[in-house]
Motif scaffolding. Structure first.
Motif, mmCIF file in Angstrom:
data_model
loop_
_atom_site.group_PDB
_atom_site.id
_atom_site.type_symbol
_atom_site.label_atom_id
_atom_site.label_comp_id
_atom_site.label_asym_id
_atom_site.label_seq_id
_atom_site.Cartn_x
_atom_site.Cartn_y
_atom_site.Cartn_z
ATOM 1 N N VAL A 123 0.865 -1.179 0.000
ATOM 2 C CA VAL A 123 0.000 0.000 0.000
ATOM 3 C C VAL A 123 0.900 1.227 0.000
ATOM 4 O O VAL A 123 1.676 1.440 0.925
ATOM 5 C CB VAL A 123 -0.953 0.003 1.223
ATOM 6 C CG1 VAL A 123 -1.757 1.295 1.277
ATOM 7 C CG2 VAL A 123 -1.879 -1.205 1.180
ATOM 8 N N ARG A 124 0.790 2.021 -1.043
ATOM 9 C CA ARG A 124 1.602 3.236 -1.168
ATOM 10 C C ARG A 124 0.923 4.431 -0.503
ATOM 11 O O ARG A 124 1.567 5.417 -0.172
ATOM 12 C CB ARG A 124 1.837 3.540 -2.637
ATOM 13 C CG ARG A 124 2.673 2.491 -3.323
ATOM 14 C CD ARG A 124 2.840 2.818 -4.784
ATOM 15 N NE ARG A 124 3.712 1.838 -5.414
ATOM 16 C CZ ARG A 124 3.809 1.664 -6.703
ATOM 17 N NH1 ARG A 124 3.094 2.398 -7.534
ATOM 18 N NH2 ARG A 124 4.620 0.758 -7.201
ATOM 19 N N MET A 141 -3.432 5.855 0.813
ATOM 20 C CA MET A 141 -4.867 5.624 0.753
ATOM 21 C C MET A 141 -5.581 6.964 0.829
ATOM 22 O O MET A 141 -5.022 7.964 1.281
ATOM 23 C CB MET A 141 -5.333 4.703 1.875
ATOM 24 C CG MET A 141 -5.316 5.332 3.252
ATOM 25 S SD MET A 141 -6.173 4.382 4.514
ATOM 26 C CE MET A 141 -5.367 2.820 4.410
ATOM 27 N N THR A 142 -6.810 6.938 0.377
ATOM 28 C CA THR A 142 -7.667 8.103 0.492
ATOM 29 C C THR A 142 -8.926 7.673 1.231
ATOM 30 O O THR A 142 -9.538 6.662 0.874
ATOM 31 C CB THR A 142 -8.031 8.670 -0.897
ATOM 32 O OG1 THR A 142 -6.822 9.015 -1.567
ATOM 33 C CG2 THR A 142 -8.915 9.892 -0.773
ATOM 34 N N PRO A 177 -6.109 12.220 1.616
ATOM 35 C CA PRO A 177 -4.975 11.345 1.297
ATOM 36 C C PRO A 177 -4.081 11.101 2.516
ATOM 37 O O PRO A 177 -3.792 12.025 3.275
ATOM 38 C CB PRO A 177 -4.231 12.114 0.212
ATOM 39 C CG PRO A 177 -4.650 13.535 0.357
ATOM 40 C CD PRO A 177 -6.009 13.533 0.988
ATOM 41 N N LYS A 221 -9.958 3.953 -0.149
ATOM 42 C CA LYS A 221 -9.371 3.515 -1.418
ATOM 43 C C LYS A 221 -7.864 3.450 -1.239
ATOM 44 O O LYS A 221 -7.229 4.437 -0.883
ATOM 45 C CB LYS A 221 -9.722 4.485 -2.541
ATOM 46 C CG LYS A 221 -9.237 4.021 -3.900
ATOM 47 C CD LYS A 221 -9.684 4.960 -4.995
ATOM 48 C CE LYS A 221 -9.285 4.431 -6.353
ATOM 49 N NZ LYS A 221 -9.707 5.353 -7.420
ATOM 50 N N GLU A 222 -7.302 2.272 -1.477
ATOM 51 C CA GLU A 222 -5.862 2.078 -1.353
ATOM 52 C C GLU A 222 -5.188 2.217 -2.708
ATOM 53 O O GLU A 222 -5.745 1.809 -3.734
ATOM 54 C CB GLU A 222 -5.556 0.680 -0.804
ATOM 55 C CG GLU A 222 -6.015 0.477 0.618
ATOM 56 C CD GLU A 222 -5.753 -0.922 1.130
ATOM 57 O OE1 GLU A 222 -5.640 -1.065 2.347
ATOM 58 O OE2 GLU A 222 -5.669 -1.871 0.315
ATOM 59 N N GLU A 223 -3.986 2.777 -2.690
ATOM 60 C CA GLU A 223 -3.148 2.862 -3.885
ATOM 61 C C GLU A 223 -2.079 1.781 -3.776
ATOM 62 O O GLU A 223 -1.280 1.785 -2.840
ATOM 63 C CB GLU A 223 -2.511 4.245 -4.000
ATOM 64 C CG GLU A 223 -3.509 5.360 -4.189
ATOM 65 C CD GLU A 223 -4.409 5.179 -5.410
ATOM 66 O OE1 GLU A 223 -3.933 4.655 -6.450
ATOM 67 O OE2 GLU A 223 -5.596 5.548 -5.328
ATOM 68 N N THR A 224 -2.110 0.846 -4.717
ATOM 69 C CA THR A 224 -1.163 -0.270 -4.734
ATOM 70 C C THR A 224 -0.391 -0.241 -6.055
ATOM 71 O O THR A 224 -0.773 0.487 -6.980
ATOM 72 C CB THR A 224 -1.912 -1.623 -4.608
ATOM 73 O OG1 THR A 224 -2.628 -1.860 -5.824
ATOM 74 C CG2 THR A 224 -2.864 -1.622 -3.419
ATOM 75 N N GLY A 275 -2.619 -0.562 -8.917
ATOM 76 C CA GLY A 275 -3.603 0.492 -9.129
ATOM 77 C C GLY A 275 -4.460 0.713 -7.888
ATOM 78 O O GLY A 275 -4.231 0.108 -6.840
ATOM 79 N N GLY A 276 -5.458 1.570 -8.007
ATOM 80 C CA GLY A 276 -6.334 1.860 -6.884
ATOM 81 C C GLY A 276 -7.374 0.774 -6.694
ATOM 82 O O GLY A 276 -7.807 0.128 -7.646
ATOM 83 N N ARG A 277 -7.750 0.558 -5.414
ATOM 84 C CA ARG A 277 -8.812 -0.410 -5.114
ATOM 85 C C ARG A 277 -9.566 0.047 -3.877
ATOM 86 O O ARG A 277 -8.979 0.540 -2.921
ATOM 87 C CB ARG A 277 -8.232 -1.808 -4.910
ATOM 88 C CG ARG A 277 -7.342 -1.914 -3.675
ATOM 89 C CD ARG A 277 -6.804 -3.311 -3.495
ATOM 90 N NE ARG A 277 -5.978 -3.376 -2.282
ATOM 91 C CZ ARG A 277 -5.190 -4.364 -1.972
ATOM 92 N NH1 ARG A 277 -5.097 -5.405 -2.777
ATOM 93 N NH2 ARG A 277 -4.494 -4.356 -0.855
#
Length: 159
Positions: free
Chosen positions: A48-49, A51-52, A88, A128-131, A134-136
């Motif tokens: 996980v880079r 999240m929002t 964020p 929403k996680e940024e991996t 991509g986002g999920r």
């Protein structure tokens, strides 16, 4: 009825300052129990880079107030503080603080855990996680549902 302090904010918060303010000028406080949630760098096997977090203004605060009201009906607590960040966030950032004051530790521990368990399932937040893939959007976990089910069971077991 205990006092509920609810804040939804983008800005970070000072843990020590928040706890100090929560218990200030209340000599009946014998226990302060806190939960601090932070952003992890891994979830469900992916890095996980960042999240929002999003929420529904007005509805979210009302849901959190209702959760504190339920906790106050079960335990003799003085105050409950919930600070939840939105916007964020990066790994290691603080997300949520739940703090409860009471005359006794048992009630403060139980109320804090109850509030956090129901916050995870009943408060309208979306994550929403940024991996690297991509986002999920993150769905509710089965373990979160199991955590709140124990409170229903505990209520039924009361004499």
């Amino acid at each position: 009825m205990s006092e509920a302090i609810i804040r939804i904010q983008e800005a970070d918060f000072d843990l020590t300052g928040e706890i100090s303010a929560l218990r200030k000028n209340d000599p009946q406080v014998g226990a302060v129990v806190t939960f601090l949630g932070t952003v992890r760098d891994m979830n469900d096997g992916s890095q996980v880079r960042g999240m929002t977090l999003e929420h529904y203004p007005g509805m979210t605060e009302k849901a959190l107030e209702d959760i504190v009201t339920q906790a106050s009906a079960r335990w003799d607590i003085r105050k409950a503080l919930i600070i939840h960040r939105v916007g964020p966030l990066l790994p290691e950032d603080q997300i949520v603080l739940v703090a409860v004051t009471s005359a006794h530790r048992g009630e403060a521990f139980s109320a804090c855990e109850f509030i956090m368990d129901f916050l995870k399932t009943d408060a309208p937040f979306w994550k929403k996680e940024e991996t690297p893939e991509g986002g999920r959007w993150v769905d509710a976990r089965v373990s979160d549902d199991a955590a709140i089910a124990k409170w229903d069971k505990a209520e039924k077991l009361k004499p």
